[in-house]
Motif scaffolding. Sequence first.
Motif, PDB file in Angstrom:
ATOM      1  N   SER A 177       0.813  -1.221   0.000  1.00 38.86           N
ATOM      2  CA  SER A 177       0.000   0.000   0.000  1.00 38.86           C
ATOM      3  C   SER A 177       0.840   1.262   0.000  1.00 38.86           C
ATOM      4  CB  SER A 177      -0.937   0.004   1.219  1.00 38.86           C
ATOM      5  OG  SER A 177      -0.185  -0.102   2.417  1.00 38.86           O
ATOM      6  N   SER A 178       2.124   1.162   0.371  1.00 38.03           N
ATOM      7  CA  SER A 178       2.975   2.348   0.375  1.00 38.03           C
ATOM      8  C   SER A 178       4.395   1.968  -0.011  1.00 38.03           C
ATOM      9  CB  SER A 178       2.984   3.008   1.755  1.00 38.03           C
ATOM     10  OG  SER A 178       3.742   2.252   2.680  1.00 38.03           O
ATOM     11  N   GLU A 179       5.125   2.941  -0.526  1.00 44.34           N
ATOM     12  CA  GLU A 179       6.514   2.706  -0.906  1.00 44.34           C
ATOM     13  C   GLU A 179       7.373   2.407   0.316  1.00 44.34           C
ATOM     14  OE1 GLU A 179       8.074   5.782  -3.464  1.00 44.34           O
ATOM     15  OE2 GLU A 179       6.123   6.065  -4.427  1.00 44.34           O
ATOM     16  N   ARG A 180       7.096   3.081   1.425  1.00 39.86           N
ATOM     17  CA  ARG A 180       7.874   2.862   2.645  1.00 39.86           C
ATOM     18  C   ARG A 180       7.713   1.430   3.139  1.00 39.86           C
ATOM     19  NH1 ARG A 180       6.763   2.247   7.651  1.00 39.86           N
ATOM     20  NH2 ARG A 180       4.559   2.747   7.297  1.00 39.86           N
ATOM     21  N   LEU A 181       6.464   0.950   3.126  1.00 43.84           N
ATOM     22  CA  LEU A 181       6.211  -0.412   3.584  1.00 43.84           C
ATOM     23  C   LEU A 181       6.895  -1.430   2.674  1.00 43.84           C
ATOM     24  CD1 LEU A 181       4.739  -2.104   5.691  1.00 43.84           C
ATOM     25  CD2 LEU A 181       2.704  -2.054   4.210  1.00 43.84           C
ATOM     26  N   ALA A 182       6.868  -1.189   1.363  1.00 43.19           N
ATOM     27  CA  ALA A 182       7.523  -2.099   0.419  1.00 43.19           C
ATOM     28  C   ALA A 182       9.028  -2.126   0.653  1.00 43.19           C
ATOM     29  CB  ALA A 182       7.215  -1.668  -1.011  1.00 43.19           C
ATOM     30  N   GLU A 183       9.617  -0.963   0.897  1.00 43.30           N
ATOM     31  CA  GLU A 183      11.053  -0.893   1.147  1.00 43.30           C
ATOM     32  C   GLU A 183      11.429  -1.643   2.415  1.00 43.30           C
ATOM     33  OE1 GLU A 183      14.560   2.521   1.609  1.00 43.30           O
ATOM     34  OE2 GLU A 183      12.490   3.087   1.151  1.00 43.30           O
ATOM     35  N   GLU A 184      10.616  -1.509   3.456  1.00 47.17           N
ATOM     36  CA  GLU A 184      10.890  -2.204   4.711  1.00 47.17           C
ATOM     37  C   GLU A 184      10.729  -3.713   4.558  1.00 47.17           C
ATOM     38  OE1 GLU A 184       8.230  -0.417   7.479  1.00 47.17           O
ATOM     39  OE2 GLU A 184       9.500   1.350   7.819  1.00 47.17           O
ATOM     40  N   ARG A 259       6.405   0.174  -5.154  1.00 50.55           N
ATOM     41  CA  ARG A 259       5.583  -0.545  -4.173  1.00 50.55           C
ATOM     42  C   ARG A 259       5.544  -2.050  -4.436  1.00 50.55           C
ATOM     43  NH1 ARG A 259       0.434   0.182  -4.422  1.00 50.55           N
ATOM     44  NH2 ARG A 259       0.279   1.291  -6.399  1.00 50.55           N
ATOM     45  N   CYS A 260       6.262  -2.491  -5.463  1.00 49.66           N
ATOM     46  CA  CYS A 260       6.185  -3.879  -5.926  1.00 49.66           C
ATOM     47  C   CYS A 260       7.240  -4.757  -5.248  1.00 49.66           C
ATOM     48  CB  CYS A 260       6.386  -3.896  -7.439  1.00 49.66           C
ATOM     49  SG  CYS A 260       5.819  -5.392  -8.237  1.00 49.66           S
ATOM     50  N   ILE A 261       6.829  -5.956  -4.847  1.00 47.85           N
ATOM     51  CA  ILE A 261       7.752  -6.955  -4.305  1.00 47.85           C
ATOM     52  C   ILE A 261       7.988  -7.983  -5.400  1.00 47.85           C
ATOM     53  CG2 ILE A 261       8.197  -8.643  -2.499  1.00 47.85           C
ATOM     54  CD1 ILE A 261       8.004  -5.815  -1.449  1.00 47.85           C
ATOM     55  N   SER A 262       9.099  -7.836  -6.092  1.00 48.84           N
ATOM     56  CA  SER A 262       9.380  -8.690  -7.236  1.00 48.84           C
ATOM     57  C   SER A 262      10.878  -8.735  -7.480  1.00 48.84           C
ATOM     58  CB  SER A 262       8.659  -8.148  -8.481  1.00 48.84           C
ATOM     59  OG  SER A 262       8.847  -8.995  -9.593  1.00 48.84           O
ATOM     60  N   ALA A 263      11.280  -9.687  -8.301  1.00 48.76           N
ATOM     61  CA  ALA A 263      12.700  -9.842  -8.627  1.00 48.76           C
ATOM     62  C   ALA A 263      13.230  -8.596  -9.319  1.00 48.76           C
ATOM     63  CB  ALA A 263      12.895 -11.054  -9.529  1.00 48.76           C
TER      64      ALA A 263
END
Length: 317
Positions: A177-184, A259-263
């Motif tokens: 939902s957020s760039e910060r959360l994806a980075e963490e 915001r994406c969790i991917s390779a």
Amino acid sequence: MPIKPSDQIMHKAAWLYYMHGLRQDEVAKQLDISRASVALYLRRARDSGIVTISTSTDLFSHETLARELEDLLGLTSVWIVPEDRQALDPAAEMPVLAATVFLDLVRKGDKVGVAWGKTVYHIADVMPFADLNGVTVVQLCGNLGAPYSYRPDQCTTEIARRLNAQGINFYAPLVLSSERLAEELRAEPMIREQLASIAECDLALYSVGGIEADSHLVKCGALTPEEMRSLGERGAAGVIAGQIIDVEGRLMDCAHNRRCISADLGSIKAIPKRIMVVQEDNKYEPLVAAIKGGFASHLIVTASMGKRLKERFATSK
């Protein structure tokens, strides 16, 4: 029916020897086989009539197109699914051919990266069972919500089951939902290690997604139709493992990708064997972008798509 993957090397050897004028030792080096094997394949090509037929009729026109595309696009192998024969349904034939190619390329002990979508799901659904104990099948990207069909975990799990292999799923959403959360989340040890391990894959199986209002990313709720339209206006061309690429096949600088969790796309391109399978006509521009970006080493397309690619890249040379 296109030439069998197990026989394609014979056609490639004949193509390099007769059409490119390479010596037998040069053919052997390019195909990574022995000179004796080249001599055997050339003899088989003559005995089976491939050499004579392919230069005198259009019976092997699709195989000639495949070899021409390999030359034009710098790909290792291309397979063409014919569309001009009665009782041949490309939509049904392509997953079967792709599954055959995949099984011909995978080796015991390999690590295989798998993406998601309708095309990959259909390949998994028709893949024959094989005892490839020691193979590991991993997701290339995070997961989607349970109601969505063709999810990454479904594709990974089913292919692993068909191979009697170990399947490793991503325990993270595709989009946060957020760039910060994806980075963490990317910094979490388990997720970080899994993303880093993708560069160790020996083979990848995927397609390229489109950027239409009814594309997978819109249907699964990752993007609204308006957001996708805006990305298209900014130069978006396709989707690789859930991430947006531009017309040159480069990762777009956009909020969705952050915001994406991917390779990492560089990790995907580092995989030696990258099988890209494209069925739909509306995937033409996304496929062109994916090829420009270096996301395919092995390509499976319909004859009409192959002809469009030949025209596009021949004029750009």
